[in-house]
Design an enzyme around this catalytic site. Sequence first.
Site, short mmCIF file in Angstrom:
data_model
loop_
_atom_site.label_atom_id
_atom_site.label_comp_id
_atom_site.label_asym_id
_atom_site.label_seq_id
_atom_site.Cartn_x
_atom_site.Cartn_y
_atom_site.Cartn_z
N LYS A 224 6.40 19.56 -25.31
CA LYS A 224 7.88 19.53 -25.52
C LYS A 224 8.25 19.98 -26.91
O LYS A 224 9.10 20.66 -26.97
CB LYS A 224 8.40 18.21 -25.35
N LYS B 76 3.72 22.27 -9.87
CA LYS B 76 4.56 21.37 -9.23
C LYS B 76 6.13 21.85 -9.02
O LYS B 76 6.40 22.66 -9.79
CB LYS B 76 4.40 20.01 -10.04
N LYS C 90 12.60 21.08 -11.25
CA LYS C 90 14.00 21.43 -11.27
C LYS C 90 14.27 22.44 -12.43
O LYS C 90 15.38 22.99 -12.68
CB LYS C 90 15.02 20.20 -11.31
#
Length: 332
Positions: free
Chosen positions: A117, A199, A202
Amino acid sequence: MENVETKKRVFSAIQPSGMLTLGNYLGALKNWTLMQDEFDCLYAVADLHAITVRQEPAKLREQIRSTFALLLAVGVDPEKSPVFLQSHVAEHSQLAWLLNCYTQYGELQRMTQFKDKSQKHADNINAGLFTYPTLMAADILLYQADLVPIGQDQKQHLELTRNIAERFNMTYSPTFTIPEPYIPKVCARVMSLQDPTKKMSKSDENVNSWIAILDKPDDIIRKVKRAVTDSEACVRYGEGKEGVNNLMSIYSACTGATYEQIEAEFAGKGYGDFKAAVGEAIVETLRPVQERYNQIITDKAYLEELYAKGADSARHIARKTVAKVMRKIGYV
Ligand code: TRP
């Protein structure tokens, strides 16, 4: 009579980050609902975690409400399992601070999610992003959870939670239950429809790669039709057939059919028929969820009543843990 005390405690939470997907449903939320009778469950919308990246206030508010309503719509039953907003129970922030002081800089630096991140949000590597795992540890340890259903991506955070808890228990005396990851018996790992080695997510820019729980039937059917498969034109589970494997896994999760049954059902048929059936199965699985969601999301009074009720039940437990922790540390 059933003895509630002997049930294991389960805690899990989900971030209110945008649209939840079919992957969230089949891989996690469905399982939350299935655990409600066997275990003593608490579920939260991790809205404090959401602000480690910048959020637009009106949008965040909508997403929190929507995520909470979705938890109810998929079948989390507030009569059985307190369901609440993390930000409504101040003890989460409180315990997170305390635990920060029992967590090493080096431990947090090793978290792969932090590394990922901070690369992705290089312009905003805030301290919250860094200490995110101690807030997650607080979430879990506040409720003395025995089991935590989580995905693979959160395993390292749970391992850190265990280390923090053990460290605290060793420094003082047994205070926290040491939580274990719970890998559900039935769990579909739903992959991207466009790149089935990844995976379903969204945050994928390609909207055809994922299905939202609230997607319209036509969109669902269309996205499945466009899903990547292979050139063999044979519905079977196998190596190098990640696209078909993924659709089979989704079909199985939606209908309860085994892989052998699916292979038999589509023997001699092409991918067109198979995809149409998978699309229909998803639509039928999500239909009752969407219907319930549409009822709940417009009922503001009902939602507000449940926010309060859930937070009250959670707070009742959380308070005791914080009091115990503070006493042990030496607060007056
Ligand atoms: N970090 C988790 C995620 O992004 C969400 C979460 C927050 C959580 N607190 C938790 C999960 C406690 C399990 C237990 O998926």
